[in-house]
Structures are given as C-alpha cells and as structure tokens.
Design an enzyme around this catalytic site. Structure first.
Site, short mmCIF file in Angstrom:
data_model
loop_
_atom_site.label_atom_id
_atom_site.label_comp_id
_atom_site.label_asym_id
_atom_site.label_seq_id
_atom_site.Cartn_x
_atom_site.Cartn_y
_atom_site.Cartn_z
N GLU A 1 0.84 -1.21 0.00
CA GLU A 1 0.00 0.00 0.00
C GLU A 1 0.87 1.26 0.00
O GLU A 1 0.66 2.17 0.80
CB GLU A 1 -0.97 -0.03 1.19
N GLU B 1 -6.01 -7.28 -1.68
CA GLU B 1 -6.71 -7.26 -0.39
C GLU B 1 -8.11 -6.77 -0.67
O GLU B 1 -8.30 -5.63 -1.12
CB GLU B 1 -6.05 -6.28 0.60
#
Ligand SMILES: *[C@@H]1O[C@H](CO)[C@@H](O)[C@H](O)[C@H]1NC(C)=O
Length: 997
Positions: free
Chosen positions: A194, A285
C-alpha cells in the site's frame, strides 16, 4: 508443449512486460518473469500455474498471529476445503530483527512450519515481506529501532536503504527456497505494501521501488513480483502483476446493518484497464472482515458488517470486473498476543473473518464455499470481459432498481455470466425481474415458463448462459451453480437459490431431449422442451430435490442452507504437489467441516470435524467407495435409488473437566516495589540523551522517549529524581502511549494520580497535586508507570508517523518552575532490544517489575508469596501480580478451543490487566475501555494435557484499588475433530534473570 513453445516464441517480446505500454493489446500474450521461470505465468486474463489458468481465490493469514504452529495445518485445510487455493501472508520485520543486525527466525517466527503446512493442505502462497506491512501491527511492521534511525523511511533515503538490506536479503532467501520453482508453495512475492499515499511535499519514490525490486531478484526471488495499491491509483506499476486493495464497507462495526447506497465499487474495471491492461485484474486485499479498535463494538458486529449478504453482493461484484485474483483480508485473523498490535486494535484480531479467532467456522465460511467452488469449475470465467460496466442499470431486466453486468468469455465459446444486484446497495426491497438474455439459440426471456425472478434485498446472483458442465451444456440457469462434477460418467450439477425462490435451469441437447424426473425430494417441476432440443426445468429452491435428466445428469436443486452443506474434495495424487490436485472430485453433503478425502483401493477415507450428528450423502465413483470411513471408522452405507451413498455419523463430544479458576489457589505479590523508599533503580537505563533524530523534537532537557533507549513495547517505568526547592505543589506531565493508554504517578511512596485512558487520547496532559509541601533540599523521586499500546503505523509514506514517541512529551513542577530533575531513569522489558525470552520473542513482555522478574513464566517459585486472587485485587493504586496453575486433560480427537474470560467491573472500573498463559501474553485488558472480555488461547499455548501456569497482572489506576470482576477458563466450542495432534509450543520455564531489579 504448446505452452512452452509459446513462451519460447514470446521471450523476445518479454520486454513489453516491463515497459508497460499503455495501449490496450488483446494479444493473449503469456508472460513469465523475464525468463526466470515458467511455473507461474500470466496474461491479461488470469494467472496460470504450469500453464493451467486458475481463479486464485486467496485468503489472508498471518503466521505470527498464531504462535501455535501445529495449528497452521488446521487453518490452511479449512481455507482449502472452502474451495480456495491460495493464502497470502505477511512477514513482520519488527519481530525478526528486533535488534539491528541480529535476525532471528526462531520459534514461532520460523516460517518453515507454515510453508510445510501449505504444501500438506495444497495451498499456494503469496508472500508479503514488506519491508513495510501496515497490518495493524506495531510500527506497521517496522522494528522498534527504526524510531531512532534517522531519515525518512519508505523512501530511497540511504539511511533507510541500509536499514532494510539485512532483513530483505535474509527473508528473501528463505522465501526463495520455498518458491514453486524450488518445489515449494510460494507463487508470488509482494514488494512493499500500500505504497500509495505520501506526506505533503513527497511523492512516489521510483528509486525506492526499483531498489526493492532489485533486492528481491538479487536474493533469488524468481516468481512474479506483485504490488497492492491501497486503492487503484496506478502506483508502483513496474512490478510484474500490479493490483489493489479495497475495503468498501468500511470499519464501523457499530452499525453493521448500514451500507452506504453507493458502497459497491464501480470504477475498478476502468482503473484496471488504465493501469494494468496486460495483467490479470488482481485484488490483493479485499474486505474479508473489519478490524475493531479499543472501545469498539466487538468482532461479532464486524462479522455482521461483512456477513454472508456482504459476501454475496461485494464478491460477486468483483466477478462483474473479471477479477481473477481475489485475496480476502482476513480469512483467519488470529491474535495480537504479546505486543503485536498497533494502538488501533486490541488483543483479538478475529477480524470478523470467515474463520474465527478460535478457528470455528462462521456462516460466512459456508457462503464463501458456494462461491469459491463455483469459480473452481468455471474455467470460462477466466477469459471474460465485462461488456457493460457503465450501462448496467436496468440492463437485461428493464428494472431500473437493478444493475446487471454481462461478463462474457471472449476467448472461449461466449459463456455468459450475468451479475445482478441492487442499484442502491442499502436497499432491502424485494425486486422482481425477468431477464432477456442473448443465448446460443437466440434471445430468451427468462423465466421461459412464466413467473418472475426475485432479488430480495442485500443479495446478488450470477446467472449463467451457455455454461459447460462436463459433457452437458446449460443453456442457462437462474439458480446459481455451486459446483458440478463428472462422476462415473454422470454429470452431477448442483444449483441453489434462497428458500422458496422460483428458478429455471435449461439444458441444451444435440438431439433427443430426455425427460426430467424427480428422484428425491418433494419439489414439483415444470418442464418443457423449447426450440425442439432444449429442456427448460422450472422449480422453487426448497430443501433438496434431486432430478435425473436422462441417464447422464443428476441435478441437485437446493435451498441455500442445503447448499451450504456441500463439500467438494479432491483425492491426493502423488508427489510433492499431491494435495494440489483438482482432478476426480468427490462430493460430500453434510458435516460441520470436511477436511480431506483419500482413496485407497475401494475405500474412501474422509477426515472431518463434527459439532453434531451428521447425515451424509456421498457422491463418489462406485469403484472407490465400496467402503467409506470417517475419521478412520467405517460408516454404515445405504444406497439411494439414484446411486449415491448415505450414512449417519453420531458425534462424540466427551465431557471435560475445566477448572474453576476462582476456586484455585492463587499466589500474589506486589509488582510495584519501585515506590518503596529503599528501591534502587541504579541498574536502570539513565535517560540522558540531549538530542534525538525523532521528528518530534523534545521540549524536555533530556529525551524521554522510551524508544530512544531501546524499549519498544509493553509497560514503561520512568523515575525522576529531584531535589526540592521547597515550593513544589504538584507535577504536570504530558505522556504519550497510544489510544487507550494510561499512566499513574507516585511521589516517593504516595500515589498522586492517573490518567485512566480512553479510546480517544493518544497522549494526555494531567496535573497532580503533591500531598504536602516538600522541605527545601529534600530528595524525592517521581515514579511514572505508563502503558504502551504499540507504535503508530506508517501508512503515509515519508511521514515517519511510526516514530511518534512513547514517553513524556513535557513535564513541569507546579509552584516551582525552577525545580529540575537531577536524574531520569527508565526501564521497559528486561534487556530492551537484547530481550531475554528468545522463544516468546521481543514483544511478549513489558516493563512491569513482575515481568522483568519473569513472574509470568512457568516454574517461578511463588511459594513464599501470599495467597490472593485477582478477583480480590488490591485496595489502593498500584500493581500486583497473581499466579496459579491448573491441569487439563482433554482427550484426543476433539477440538475444544478455550478462552480466558473476564467480565466488566463496574465499581472501581479503572484498571488494566494482562493475562499470561504459560508465559505467553494472550490478553491485554483495559476494563474501562473494552470491548474484549474473552481472550482465546490456542491449544499448544494452553497445554491440553498437563500443567498450565496462568499469571495475571493488575494495575489499579485509582486510590480505591481494583479487582477483576471474574476470571474463568471457558470452552468456546465443542467439535469432534480430525485435526493433526497439536504439539505444544516450547514453554521455557523461569530461570534466574541476571540484571533484573
Ligand atoms: C516448474 O516448471 C518446470 C519447467 O516446466 C517443470 O519441470 C517443473 O515440474 C515445474 N515445477 C512445479 C513445482 O510444478
């Protein structure tokens, strides 16, 4: 053959993979990792394992959140039997290299048992070694020493670059040995995590990204490297297979029935086409649950927020974007035992996942199984494209309240998947519709035999058209397919709908249309031949109805509850990858959990877990199911009129004796000798730094950040020695410890006050009055005990947020500005970064006196302690420790997960406790903040066959003292189980602790 030729032919064009042309080329070019390997390849549609396209249905599991390593297999087999084929996991730098330059994969940190369990379960792995992981872990996975290492982390800054070298190369070598290219389970490795948002003035650091890519490759990573943008924004596109994350229903578990009307994402397809059109649409995710913070509403509510209705609507919507890599975060959350958590989460990391923290299965698990099994038998889906992503309102139905996305197999034979959902995601309306669908025999309006289909509130369906099921083709089916299998030449097709719904399934035949005959169940069918070769069957989905269509189709028509009971199992083949086989499926209906199937000769051996007596129906080749055993015991088989087997299995759930903890003998001792006049802190660390690289520059004469002195976890004690000027009336201090932290302050032996903590404040300033005036020239000491809830994460790159200090931000003496502290002392866990307990790791123990002494460990000699229970507690502010032991004797063959359970204390509520089981800290309890009261402790940490040591710390924040309202050991579930024998984790006993004082 064709495949390897193709790879060879295309090797010249592989440069395309790294240069990432933005033009959309639909060439179906198969890519590998620049010639390094051919086991894991991909094109714009899907991943391929050894040339075979697969929907990678993956779930997130963190090995470090389950320290009882022999339970890995149980968890991974549960993931596997749900129809998944992959698990994604993080590696946590902070526990692997807690002291710079000293890397340890000892004990629970050893990844090999996890890799071995994956091979045995038949699960592929995606490794996510960071170096930054976020993951609601302390410092987002960074080591504590990072907080005093200069320069911005998550950038190409040299200081940071040097910091991660050792960890990345050591970890990558371990991962490399376990890649599929070396006979292991790892098929993908993710770089960073991320890396999507930056502090003001900073932006994506391409040098950092390239340095990491090069480091993985240099250390021997050959499989594709992936990256997960926190949302699809096009960062780090130089990896092999780019993807993104999404948590569309958010984290507000306190309103679990509330969905935003536009909660379902609609831009993922266009983002994918913009950023990575030549790669599979990969979601690394996707929301599988939600984390819950201090003072939160508890994980049962998170499981509702992300429950079966959520799974239907949001995961099927991913199919409307031709997603072929879908990783659910979390599928098994586990426990933030020890000091794993960042301040945003408490001890449980259950996450409301399909598999609960105690490894029991939620309804979510069974709903996912329906979807995953469907994807496994639907290869046509793997080469699809959504055809009307932005014109799906009212499409195919004419009902403006519905969105229907057409997803067509553009490479194969035009199989269609029609994903339907409510336009307003929050709608609970019952929508009626008919579908006008293009099929291989022309447009049809379905249901053909009259009536209407329904979409009842928060639901979504995938209707198929021209769908191959073995030798048969379904012209269409409005009832959803959960699986089909060809067994003894007969296509077993299993469809389902909500109870009482009207559905149609139509078969396409070449010539003669056979009859449809109900052979089991009470359902009345309507059937009709259309276009002379197609058979339409209309029915409602109620209970279970079995229909023979001619002699080579057995159609199971199920309501959802019956569909939940179906398991699809694959007998192992041979060799290292025997358990990855998807050949020769066997269908079993019934049982709480079916773990595996094996065939030897004419015997079928089922392994499974039961929580009640099971009625099985088994659909298996006759030749391999003359006998069937369940957990080794033969089943008494009966044959149905249509050739399947049935059997009953009574459950065996033996009673066990669980000790009543409050009836045991407990020993107690004071754990705050620091406030006694004779206490000597000379062996503590002197806090005398006058400078720090911390972005928070100190406002105190010496730096009072515990991290700067090597203390990164648990309770921290500070001692301020000063000489009175005779005018001090009190002490003001601002302490920082993270959400829900607290602190208490003593002047010499007198308690002067506490900040009791709440879920909001990460730091808090208080002023406490001294009990009387101090005489000029007299020597005094202030003792400050503070909690440390973990370091903040570093979500925003180049922010260094994780360096936010734990300690004193400021202090002053009331009434006497001129008073100075002559000497500051600090102590945290014994040894700091040279932590003592290498088995339980660097985060397990904090700095309470009892922890430094090892009172939480088995075999500590407490015989000279007084008797006393934590439910009697203490009558003044302070800290006490309690110890007891008990035996367990749980028979084998059962899975009885247990928890240490307390209840909320409403009188004198301000206290915090930690629960240690055999030395492992499995509970951090803040009575006035909550919400967690049951602290599951896995078998293997809890010794199910022998002696256990339970230790409890109790820190009373107020003058009135405190006690636990109750403490109990409770069995959370009773399951007859086929899980492998659990081997206890090492539980090293107390040994003398040199230097502890
Ligand atoms: C990886 O690919 C090679 C070359 O095709 C093949 O020989 C080998 O069996 C594959 N390994 C695995 C574990 O499938």
């Amino acid at each position: 053959m064709l495949f390897s030729k193709l790879v060879a032919l295309l090797s010249a064009t592989l440069v395309l993979a790294s240069s990432k042309p933005r033009s959309v080329q639909k060439l179906n070019i198969i890519r590998d990792t620049d010639g390094l390997q051919t086991n894991v390849t991909w094109d714009e549609y899907s991943l391929m394992i050894n040339g075979e396209r697969m929907f990678m249905f993956s779930g997130e599991v963190h090995p470090y959140r389950m320290p009882s390593q022999s339970l890995y297999l149980d968890i991974l087999q549960k993931v596997k039997s749900m129809g998944f084929n992959t698990v994604s996991f993080y590696v946590f730098w902070g526990i692997v290299e807690p002291k710079r330059g000293v890397i340890s994969f000892e004990g629970f940190r050893d990844l090999q048992p996890f890799f071995d369990a994956a091979m045995e379960a038949g699960i592929y792995l995606m490794a996510r070694p960071g170096p930054y992981i976020n993951a609601e872990t302390t410092a987002g996975g960074f080591p504590g020493w990072g907080t005093y290492t200069p320069s911005l982390w998550r950038t190409s800054n040299t200081t940071y670059y040097e910091a991660w070298q050792n960890y990345v190369s050591t970890t990558a070598h371990i991962l490399a040995e376990n890649q599929i290219t070396n006979g292991g389970p790892i098929i993908l490795v993710q770089s960073e995590n991320e890396y999507t948002g930056w502090a003001p003035g900073y932006s994506e650091d391409f040098t950092y990204e390239a340095e990491l890519l090069s480091a993985w490759r240099t250390a021997g990573i050959k499989v594709p490297i992936t990256f997960n943008d926190a949302s699809p924004e096009g960062h780090y596109l130089t990896v092999n297979i780019w993807g993104y994350d999404s948590y569309p229903n958010g984290f507000d578990c306190s309103s679990p029935y509330t969905w935003a009307s536009n909660a379902v994402p609609t831009y993922f397809w266009s983002a994918h086409e913009e950023y990575a059109p030549e790669e599979p649409n990969a979601v690394y995710e996707y929301q599988g649950g939600a984390f819950d913070g201090w003072g939160g509403s508890g994980y049962d509510t998170c499981a509702i927020l992300t429950g079966p209705d959520f799974e239907r609507v949001f995961y099927k919507n991913e199919l409307a974007t031709s997603t072929t890599y879908l990783n659910l975060y979390m599928i098994y959350g586990g426990t933030n035992w020890g000091g794993i958590a960042h301040p945003g989460v408490y001890t449980s990391y259950d996450y409301g996942s399909a598999i609960a923290e105690d490894r029991t299965l939620r309804e979510k698990y069974y709903e996912l199984k329906l979807q995953a099994n469907f994807l496994r038998v639907s290869p046509a889906y793997l080469t699809t494209r959504p055809m009307n992503s932005y014109s799906n309102q009212g499409a195919f139905t004419g009902n403006q309240a519905l969105l229907t996305t057409q997803v067509l197999d553009v490479v194969g034979n035009q199989t269609g998947f029609y994903v339907i959902r409510q336009a307003n995601a929050s709608s609970n309306a019952m929508e009626m519709y008919t579908l006008t669908l293009p099929t291989s025999v022309g447009n049809l309006t379905v249901p053909v035999l009259g009536g209407q289909l329904t979409l009842d509130g928060k639901d979504s369906k995938v209707h198929v058209v021209d769908y191959a099921a073995g030798a048969n083709t379904l012209l269409y089916s409005t009832a959803e397919i959960t699986t089909w299998a060809t067994i003894d030449g007969r296509d077993i097709i299993v469809v389902y709908g909500n109870a009482g719904e009207l559905h149609e399934t139509a078969f396409k035949f070449d010539g003669t249309v056979p009859a449809a005959t109900v052979v089991s169940g009470s359902e009345q069918l309507k059937s009709e031949t259309i276009n002379s070769t197609n058979l339409v069957i209309q029915y409602t989905t109620t209970g279970q109805t079995v229909v023979e269509v001619g002699s080579d189709v057995l159609l199971y028509i199920l309501d959802r509850a019956n569909a939940y009971e179906f398991w699809v199992l694959y007998p192992p083949t041979t060799g290292a990858y025997a358990n990855y086989s998807t050949a020769d499926p066997i269908l079993v209906k019934g049982g709480y959990f079916i773990r595996s199937v094996d065939v030897s000769g004419s015997t079928l051996a089922l392994l499974g877990d039961l929580n009640s007596t099971a009625s099985f129906e088994i659909i298996a080749p006759a030749a391999s199911s003359a006998q069937v055993t369940f957990n080794g015991e033969p089943l008494t088989l009966e044959k149905t009129s249509y050739g399947t087997l049935t059997a009953e299995k009574t459950v065996s759930l033996p009673q066990v004796n669980i000790p009543t903890l409050e009836s045991l003998t407990w020993k107690t001792a004071d754990s705050l000798p620091e406030i006694t006049p004779t206490y000597d802190d000379s062996s503590w660390t002197t806090a005398n730094h006058t400078t720090t690289v911390n972005p928070t520059q100190p406002s105190t004469p010496v730096v009072l950040y515990a991290g700067d002195y090597g203390y990164h976890t648990g309770n921290i004690l500070w001692r301020a020695h000063f000489t009175s000027l005779g005018a001090e009336t009190g002490f003001t201090l601002n302490v920082q410890g993270g959400s829900a932290f607290g602190y208490s302050v003593w002047l010499d032996s007198s308690f002067i006050g506490s900040w009791v903590g709440d879920a909001v404040y990460e730091s808090y300033q208080s002023s406490f009055s001294f009990p009387g005036t101090l005489s000029k020239g007299s020597a005094h000491v202030l003792t400050i005990l503070q909690d440390h809830m973990g370091y903040e994460e570093d979500w925003t790159a180049a922010s260094d947020d994780f360096k936010a200090p734990r300690g004193l931000l400021s202090y002053s003496f009331e009434g006497s500005n001129a008073t100075t502290v002559d000497l500051w002392k600090v102590i945290g866990n014994l040894g700091g970064e040279d932590y003592v307990d290498t088995t339980r790791g660097p985060l397990n123990e904090g700095g309470l006196y009892g922890e430094r002494q090892g009172w939480h460990l088995p075999d500590f000699d407490d015989s000279y302690w007084a008797d006393g229970l934590p439910t009697n507690g203490i009558s003044s502010a302070g800290v006490s420790f309690y110890r007891t032991t008990f035996e367990l004797d749980i028979p084998s063959g059962v899975d009885y997960p247990m928890a240490i359970v307390t209840t909320n204390m409403t009188t004198n509520p301000y206290f915090r406790s930690q629960f240690y089981v055999n030395g492992y800290q499995f509970g951090k309890y803040v009575n006035s903040v909550g919400p967690q009261q049951a602290f599951p402790v896995p078998q293997g940490i809890l010794n199910y066959n022998g002696l256990n040591t339970l230790a409890v710390s109790l820190w009373a924040h107020e003058n009135e003292g405190a006690k636990l309202s109750s403490i109990a050991l409770e069995v959370l579930a009773q399951v007859e189980s086929s899980m492998a024998a659990v081997v206890n984790q090492p539980m090293p006993p107390w040994t003398p602790r040199p230097g502890a004082s």
